[in-house]
Design a protein around this motif. Structure first.
Motif, PDB file in Angstrom:
ATOM      1  N   ASP A   1      18.385 -40.175  53.839  1.00  0.00           N
ATOM      2  CA  ASP A   1      19.533 -39.281  53.990  1.00  0.00           C
ATOM      3  C   ASP A   1      20.618 -39.978  54.800  1.00  0.00           C
ATOM      4  O   ASP A   1      20.354 -40.520  55.873  1.00  0.00           O
ATOM      5  N   LEU A   2      21.846 -39.919  54.291  1.00  0.00           N
ATOM      6  CA  LEU A   2      22.999 -40.470  54.984  1.00  0.00           C
ATOM      7  C   LEU A   2      23.911 -39.316  55.416  1.00  0.00           C
ATOM      8  O   LEU A   2      24.018 -38.303  54.719  1.00  0.00           O
ATOM      9  N   SER A   3      24.556 -39.473  56.537  1.00  0.00           N
ATOM     10  CA  SER A   3      25.491 -38.448  56.993  1.00  0.00           C
ATOM     11  C   SER A   3      26.771 -38.528  56.172  1.00  0.00           C
ATOM     12  O   SER A   3      27.198 -39.607  55.752  1.00  0.00           O
ATOM     13  N   ALA A   4      27.375 -37.368  55.933  1.00  0.00           N
ATOM     14  CA  ALA A   4      28.614 -37.342  55.157  1.00  0.00           C
ATOM     15  C   ALA A   4      29.759 -37.912  55.989  1.00  0.00           C
ATOM     16  O   ALA A   4      29.836 -37.673  57.200  1.00  0.00           O
ATOM     17  N   PRO A   5      30.670 -38.672  55.392  1.00  0.00           N
ATOM     18  CA  PRO A   5      31.801 -39.219  56.140  1.00  0.00           C
ATOM     19  C   PRO A   5      32.842 -38.138  56.413  1.00  0.00           C
ATOM     20  O   PRO A   5      32.850 -37.083  55.778  1.00  0.00           O
ATOM     21  N   GLU A   6      33.711 -38.405  57.369  1.00  0.00           N
ATOM     22  CA  GLU A   6      34.778 -37.459  57.675  1.00  0.00           C
ATOM     23  C   GLU A   6      35.872 -37.496  56.618  1.00  0.00           C
ATOM     24  O   GLU A   6      36.606 -36.531  56.442  1.00  0.00           O
ATOM     25  N   THR A   7      35.969 -38.622  55.924  1.00  0.00           N
ATOM     26  CA  THR A   7      36.931 -38.754  54.833  1.00  0.00           C
ATOM     27  C   THR A   7      36.311 -39.621  53.757  1.00  0.00           C
ATOM     28  O   THR A   7      35.305 -40.312  53.993  1.00  0.00           O
ATOM     29  N   THR A   8      36.862 -39.613  52.561  1.00  0.00           N
ATOM     30  CA  THR A   8      36.306 -40.390  51.458  1.00  0.00           C
ATOM     31  C   THR A   8      36.322 -41.886  51.796  1.00  0.00           C
ATOM     32  O   THR A   8      37.316 -42.409  52.305  1.00  0.00           O
ATOM     33  N   VAL A   9      35.202 -42.571  51.507  1.00  0.00           N
ATOM     34  CA  VAL A   9      35.081 -43.988  51.851  1.00  0.00           C
ATOM     35  C   VAL A   9      34.223 -44.711  50.812  1.00  0.00           C
ATOM     36  O   VAL A   9      33.257 -44.156  50.283  1.00  0.00           O
ATOM     37  N   ASN A  10      34.609 -45.923  50.484  1.00  0.00           N
ATOM     38  CA  ASN A  10      33.806 -46.779  49.604  1.00  0.00           C
ATOM     39  C   ASN A  10      32.892 -47.641  50.456  1.00  0.00           C
ATOM     40  O   ASN A  10      33.334 -48.223  51.461  1.00  0.00           O
ATOM     41  N   VAL A  11      31.618 -47.731  50.071  1.00  0.00           N
ATOM     42  CA  VAL A  11      30.644 -48.459  50.889  1.00  0.00           C
ATOM     43  C   VAL A  11      29.819 -49.413  50.041  1.00  0.00           C
ATOM     44  O   VAL A  11      29.705 -49.252  48.821  1.00  0.00           O
ATOM     45  N   THR A  12      29.266 -50.411  50.747  1.00  0.00           N
ATOM     46  CA  THR A  12      28.286 -51.316  50.156  1.00  0.00           C
ATOM     47  C   THR A  12      26.918 -50.931  50.684  1.00  0.00           C
ATOM     48  O   THR A  12      26.748 -50.763  51.897  1.00  0.00           O
ATOM     49  N   VAL A  13      25.935 -50.777  49.785  1.00  0.00           N
ATOM     50  CA  VAL A  13      24.579 -50.386  50.180  1.00  0.00           C
ATOM     51  C   VAL A  13      23.647 -51.544  49.856  1.00  0.00           C
ATOM     52  O   VAL A  13      23.513 -51.969  48.699  1.00  0.00           O
ATOM     53  N   ASN A  14      22.981 -52.061  50.895  1.00  0.00           N
ATOM     54  CA  ASN A  14      21.993 -53.126  50.720  1.00  0.00           C
ATOM     55  C   ASN A  14      20.607 -52.575  51.037  1.00  0.00           C
ATOM     56  O   ASN A  14      20.417 -51.902  52.059  1.00  0.00           O
TER      57      ASN A  14
ATOM     58  N   GLU B   1      31.874 -38.994  49.877  1.00  0.00           N
ATOM     59  CA  GLU B   1      32.908 -38.004  50.128  1.00  0.00           C
ATOM     60  C   GLU B   1      32.444 -37.002  51.178  1.00  0.00           C
ATOM     61  O   GLU B   1      31.243 -36.737  51.314  1.00  0.00           O
ATOM     62  N   PRO B   2      33.387 -36.447  51.936  1.00  0.00           N
ATOM     63  CA  PRO B   2      33.010 -35.457  52.948  1.00  0.00           C
ATOM     64  C   PRO B   2      32.438 -34.204  52.288  1.00  0.00           C
ATOM     65  O   PRO B   2      32.814 -33.850  51.169  1.00  0.00           O
ATOM     66  N   THR B   3      31.537 -33.555  52.982  1.00  0.00           N
ATOM     67  CA  THR B   3      30.924 -32.333  52.469  1.00  0.00           C
ATOM     68  C   THR B   3      31.889 -31.169  52.635  1.00  0.00           C
ATOM     69  O   THR B   3      32.465 -30.971  53.702  1.00  0.00           O
ATOM     70  N   THR B   4      32.072 -30.407  51.574  1.00  0.00           N
ATOM     71  CA  THR B   4      32.919 -29.225  51.625  1.00  0.00           C
ATOM     72  C   THR B   4      32.023 -28.005  51.757  1.00  0.00           C
ATOM     73  O   THR B   4      31.263 -27.676  50.841  1.00  0.00           O
ATOM     74  N   GLU B   5      32.107 -27.341  52.907  1.00  0.00           N
ATOM     75  CA  GLU B   5      31.300 -26.155  53.147  1.00  0.00           C
ATOM     76  C   GLU B   5      32.183 -24.911  53.056  1.00  0.00           C
ATOM     77  O   GLU B   5      33.277 -24.869  53.616  1.00  0.00           O
ATOM     78  N   THR B   6      31.689 -23.944  52.326  1.00  0.00           N
ATOM     79  CA  THR B   6      32.411 -22.674  52.211  1.00  0.00           C
ATOM     80  C   THR B   6      32.114 -21.821  53.421  1.00  0.00           C
ATOM     81  O   THR B   6      30.965 -21.429  53.655  1.00  0.00           O
ATOM     82  N   GLU B   7      33.145 -21.558  54.199  1.00  0.00           N
ATOM     83  CA  GLU B   7      32.940 -20.760  55.390  1.00  0.00           C
ATOM     84  C   GLU B   7      32.713 -19.297  55.024  1.00  0.00           C
ATOM     85  O   GLU B   7      33.336 -18.755  54.118  1.00  0.00           O
TER      86      GLU B   7
END
Length: 273
Positions: free
Chosen positions: A49-62, A77-83
């Motif tokens: 499990d990875l934590s969601a970023p605060e903003t959209t980001v491209n990453v390299t996964v090794n 991408e950041p998680t969108t939670e319906t309040e």
């Protein structure tokens, strides 16, 4: 994220289900202006499990396990939670019937606790108390008895959510005094917490609210015009008949009140309520 063996490794039976347990994972950002990094080890299902970023980001996964390794690029991408919109209270009055409805996110909230109290501590309201909403999220109350409106505070709670509102309930309109007394008597059938008997409560209500208690200067409603000459005699007869009925009902109620009070509030054996 999930780490799996490639097709050739799976065919060589280097894993039982295709996933890689205990693989070392390193995640780094490809965007110079966005910071993101994560490290970990896959579980028995080959996942991490990875934590969601605060903003959209491209990453390299090794990922690596023993002498094997693999790399991929992904966009996180950041998680969108319906309040939650929380609880909402609505109140609708239809003459004598008052309905309180509690909803949560526009859906009926059954088993919610509803507390009803008067805003003015010096004003009484028959249906003050605590209730539980039914399967439709509603609670039924009665309009105030008498001629005055009552401002009430209503609070609803369900789980960790709560809401409150204030509303003015108007006195119901009845065709005559007998209909008013009948409505009050019906309301008292469900009353179980009172220290007095139902008959005594009805008697007290009659004494307090009968039209004979009106001040001497009270007259017909403002919208009523003067009667015609031909109607004077009929109006006088009706008024005399009405006053006679009121006096009889008031006298009976006062007698019942005195009798039941003398007997400790239990009254004497007589006609049913």
């Amino acid at each position: 994220m999930t780490v799996t063996w490639n097709e050739s490794a799976f065919e060589n039976e280097t894993t039982k289900n295709g996933t890689v347990e205990g693989a070392a994972v390193n995640v780094t950002s490809l965007d110079e202006n966005v910071s993101y990094a994560a490290n970990g080890t896959t579980d028995t299902n080959g996942t991490l499990d990875l934590s969601a970023p605060e903003t959209t980001v491209n990453v390299t996964v090794n990922a690596s396990s023993g002498n094997a390794s693999g790399t991929t690029v992904a966009m996180l991408e950041p998680t969108t939670e319906t309040e939650s919109e929380g609880l909402d209270i609505s109140v609708e009055q239809n003459n004598d019937d008052v309905t309180v409805t509690v909803t949560e996110n526009d859906t009926a909230a059954p088993n919610a606790t509803v507390n009803v109290s008067t805003v003015d501590e010096n004003v009484s309201y028959t249906d003050e108390g605590t209730y539980t909403t039914d399967e439709n999220g509603t609670v039924s109350l009665s309009a105030p008895f008498g001629n005055d409106s009552v401002e009430v505070a209503i609070t609803a709670t369900a789980d960790s959510e709560s809401a409150e509102t204030t509303v003015t309930l108007e006195a119901a309109e009845y065709e005559n005094f007998g209909a008013l007394v009948s409505a009050f008597a019906e309301e008292q059938e469900a009353e179980s917490d009172s220290d007095t008997t139902r008959g005594l409560r009805i008697a007290n209500f009659v004494v307090e609210h009968n039209p004979g208690n009106a001040p001497d200067h009270a007259g017909p409603p403002g919208h009523a015009g003067p009667p015609g000459d031909d109607d004077d005699e009929d109006e006088d007869d009706k008024r005399a008949h009405r006053n006679t009925l009121v006096r009889r009902l008031t006298t009976t109620a006062r007698t019942l009140t005195t009798t039941m009070t003398t007997n400790g509030g239990h009254g004497t054996r007589g006609p049913a309520d």
